[in-house]
Scaffold this motif. Sequence first.
Motif, PDB file in Angstrom:
ATOM      1  N   ALA A 203      46.656  38.990  34.779  1.00 40.12           N
ATOM      2  CA  ALA A 203      46.052  40.121  35.496  1.00 40.12           C
ATOM      3  C   ALA A 203      47.095  41.194  35.770  1.00 40.12           C
ATOM      4  CB  ALA A 203      45.424  39.654  36.816  1.00 40.12           C
ATOM      5  N   TYR A 204      46.584  42.383  36.095  1.00 36.84           N
ATOM      6  CA  TYR A 204      47.465  43.495  36.460  1.00 36.84           C
ATOM      7  C   TYR A 204      48.139  43.217  37.795  1.00 36.84           C
ATOM      8  CZ  TYR A 204      48.888  48.358  37.311  1.00 36.84           C
ATOM      9  OH  TYR A 204      49.596  49.495  37.583  1.00 36.84           O
ATOM     10  N   PHE A 205      47.377  42.602  38.719  1.00 34.95           N
ATOM     11  CA  PHE A 205      47.896  42.226  40.037  1.00 34.95           C
ATOM     12  C   PHE A 205      47.064  41.048  40.522  1.00 34.95           C
ATOM     13  CE2 PHE A 205      48.588  42.572  44.624  1.00 34.95           C
ATOM     14  CZ  PHE A 205      49.948  42.872  44.689  1.00 34.95           C
ATOM     15  N   GLU A 206      47.594  40.318  41.484  1.00 32.76           N
ATOM     16  CA  GLU A 206      46.874  39.154  42.015  1.00 32.76           C
ATOM     17  C   GLU A 206      45.456  39.570  42.434  1.00 32.76           C
ATOM     18  OE1 GLU A 206      49.067  37.169  45.057  1.00 32.76           O
ATOM     19  OE2 GLU A 206      47.436  35.786  45.534  1.00 32.76           O
ATOM     20  N   PRO A 207      44.434  38.997  41.816  1.00 28.40           N
ATOM     21  CA  PRO A 207      43.062  39.430  42.108  1.00 28.40           C
ATOM     22  C   PRO A 207      42.610  39.052  43.525  1.00 28.40           C
ATOM     23  CG  PRO A 207      43.190  38.283  39.988  1.00 28.40           C
ATOM     24  CD  PRO A 207      44.488  38.034  40.704  1.00 28.40           C
ATOM     25  N   TYR A 208      41.558  39.740  43.974  1.00 31.26           N
ATOM     26  CA  TYR A 208      40.904  39.395  45.238  1.00 31.26           C
ATOM     27  C   TYR A 208      39.408  39.419  44.948  1.00 31.26           C
ATOM     28  CZ  TYR A 208      40.339  38.908  50.275  1.00 31.26           C
ATOM     29  OH  TYR A 208      40.052  38.425  51.537  1.00 31.26           O
ATOM     30  N   SER A 209      38.795  38.249  44.874  1.00 35.53           N
ATOM     31  CA  SER A 209      37.426  38.152  44.359  1.00 35.53           C
ATOM     32  C   SER A 209      36.382  38.529  45.402  1.00 35.53           C
ATOM     33  CB  SER A 209      37.152  36.723  43.884  1.00 35.53           C
ATOM     34  OG  SER A 209      37.037  35.863  45.011  1.00 35.53           O
ATOM     35  N   HIS A 210      35.174  38.783  44.921  1.00 37.60           N
ATOM     36  CA  HIS A 210      34.061  39.071  45.826  1.00 37.60           C
ATOM     37  C   HIS A 210      33.713  37.845  46.666  1.00 37.60           C
ATOM     38  CE1 HIS A 210      30.838  41.479  47.366  1.00 37.60           C
ATOM     39  NE2 HIS A 210      29.926  40.602  47.017  1.00 37.60           N
ATOM     40  N   GLU A 211      33.831  36.645  46.074  1.00 41.79           N
ATOM     41  CA  GLU A 211      33.614  35.418  46.848  1.00 41.79           C
ATOM     42  C   GLU A 211      34.602  35.337  48.015  1.00 41.79           C
ATOM     43  OE1 GLU A 211      31.310  32.877  46.698  1.00 41.79           O
ATOM     44  OE2 GLU A 211      30.306  34.330  45.401  1.00 41.79           O
TER      45      GLU A 211
ATOM     46  N   GLU B 122      42.951  44.651  49.987  1.00 39.75           N
ATOM     47  CA  GLU B 122      42.114  43.688  50.715  1.00 39.75           C
ATOM     48  C   GLU B 122      42.942  42.489  51.183  1.00 39.75           C
ATOM     49  OE1 GLU B 122      38.222  42.871  49.109  1.00 39.75           O
ATOM     50  OE2 GLU B 122      37.582  42.044  51.037  1.00 39.75           O
ATOM     51  N   TRP B 123      43.998  42.129  50.423  1.00 38.20           N
ATOM     52  CA  TRP B 123      44.935  41.121  50.943  1.00 38.20           C
ATOM     53  C   TRP B 123      45.522  41.605  52.268  1.00 38.20           C
ATOM     54  CZ3 TRP B 123      44.919  36.364  49.327  1.00 38.20           C
ATOM     55  CH2 TRP B 123      44.594  36.065  47.994  1.00 38.20           C
ATOM     56  N   PHE B 124      45.857  42.880  52.339  1.00 35.56           N
ATOM     57  CA  PHE B 124      46.399  43.476  53.557  1.00 35.56           C
ATOM     58  C   PHE B 124      45.406  43.295  54.722  1.00 35.56           C
ATOM     59  CE2 PHE B 124      46.466  47.027  56.485  1.00 35.56           C
ATOM     60  CZ  PHE B 124      47.799  47.332  56.709  1.00 35.56           C
TER      61      PHE B 124
ATOM     62  N   SER C 181      35.784  40.544  38.375  1.00 32.08           N
ATOM     63  CA  SER C 181      36.897  41.469  38.121  1.00 32.08           C
ATOM     64  C   SER C 181      37.565  41.275  36.760  1.00 32.08           C
ATOM     65  CB  SER C 181      37.936  41.444  39.251  1.00 32.08           C
ATOM     66  OG  SER C 181      38.802  40.326  39.163  1.00 32.08           O
ATOM     67  N   GLY C 182      36.902  40.570  35.867  1.00 37.04           N
ATOM     68  CA  GLY C 182      37.416  40.429  34.507  1.00 37.04           C
ATOM     69  C   GLY C 182      37.359  41.750  33.760  1.00 37.04           C
ATOM     70  N   ALA C 183      38.394  42.068  33.001  1.00 36.40           N
ATOM     71  CA  ALA C 183      38.423  43.314  32.234  1.00 36.40           C
ATOM     72  C   ALA C 183      39.489  43.244  31.147  1.00 36.40           C
ATOM     73  CB  ALA C 183      38.711  44.508  33.155  1.00 36.40           C
ATOM     74  N   ILE C 184      39.043  43.314  29.903  1.00 34.27           N
ATOM     75  CA  ILE C 184      39.958  43.450  28.755  1.00 34.27           C
ATOM     76  C   ILE C 184      39.087  43.680  27.519  1.00 34.27           C
ATOM     77  CG2 ILE C 184      40.056  41.042  27.963  1.00 34.27           C
ATOM     78  CD1 ILE C 184      43.039  43.526  28.206  1.00 34.27           C
TER      79      ILE C 184
END
Length: 391
Positions: free
Chosen positions: A109-117, A175-177, A10-13
Amino acid sequence: MVKITSAFDSGAIEVLSLDDPANIRLRLRKDNAADFHQWFHFRLTGAAGLPLRMVFENAATAAYADGWHGYRCVASYDRQNWFRIEGTRYHDGQLVVEHVPERDSVFYAYFEPYSHERHLDLVARAERSPQVRLRNLGLTVEGRDLDLVTVGGDAPGRMPVWIIARQHPGETMAEWFVEGLLERLLDPADPVARKLRAQAVLHIVPNMNPDGAVRGNLRTNAAGRNLNREWRAPDPVASPEVFLVRAEMERTGCGLFLDIHGDETLPYVFFSTAEEVPSFTAAAAAAQARFIEAFLAASPDFQTTEGYKPGRFGEELLTLASKWVANHFGCVSLTLEMPFKDNALLPDEAVGWNGARSKRLGAAMLDPILRHVATCSQPTLDSAILQETNT
Ligand code: ZN
């Protein structure tokens, strides 16, 4: 020497210039096959104690530029604890973040990430429960598994409940939800969860868009499709994620549908409701109102005063998941929106809206779901609970 990298999940810049730590010039990167941009996630190294000023130069062309007003960037040193950066402001079409990192490695980050792992861990943990059947509905555009977690058996008379999340991959709160909802739903000691497992069958897609999530996209899948505009006519090649889930819903039926999202602009938790779909009836309105009332009672983070204006989706209305489902199945069908910023009714200066708060909201959603199921189903529950206890 200050460095920025984003070659991870989810890296992006885009980095324009790192020459001056007081004027680090950045650009928000577009989705891999579409023009949407707003999500960012990167690591900055070599700047402990150094006053940084990071300028996102194309913030004004972001998908929801209004969302930058009152927004604060999130950061973390350990990738576990994410905090808000006070020195964030939107000015002259640029997002400016001023921060003095305490450590030589910091993630923004824009918001707390949620990784594929983390997603893979979530479905693996769920699958260990005897209440769960984990199925792979098929493959995404790039060949990732589209996971469906089903809780509760297929006994006749049970209401099929569908919950999908993260059609928009940058909306990680979704996905946190689901993580919070699943943890409570699988808790052997929780009475609401026990009743629900006995009376309903819950089909949960924790991540509708794993390709977009890994790529760090804001809104689209790897083929550039906005999945929440694909529901009227999903394409098996370009939007297989919707095609596969919709086909399974046709097979199981649907007595309640929840589509979980995040909203860039509004600092509130709210539903986008189904009044505007052509087949909406008085009975559907009453059932929807009961559901909303039960959620209000279950979570002080939820409110009904602020939300979208009527007519927001125009001609596209029936291409949206919850609208298409409301119209097609005639059941209660809602889009839940959580803030990227904070909940203005119950703010938290340190973290804003975050993963933990999204999880609590997901857990609280079991209350209105149970109320809905109990109101609409036959009372076969006692024997089903006995059955569950014995297995
Ligand atoms: Zn969304």
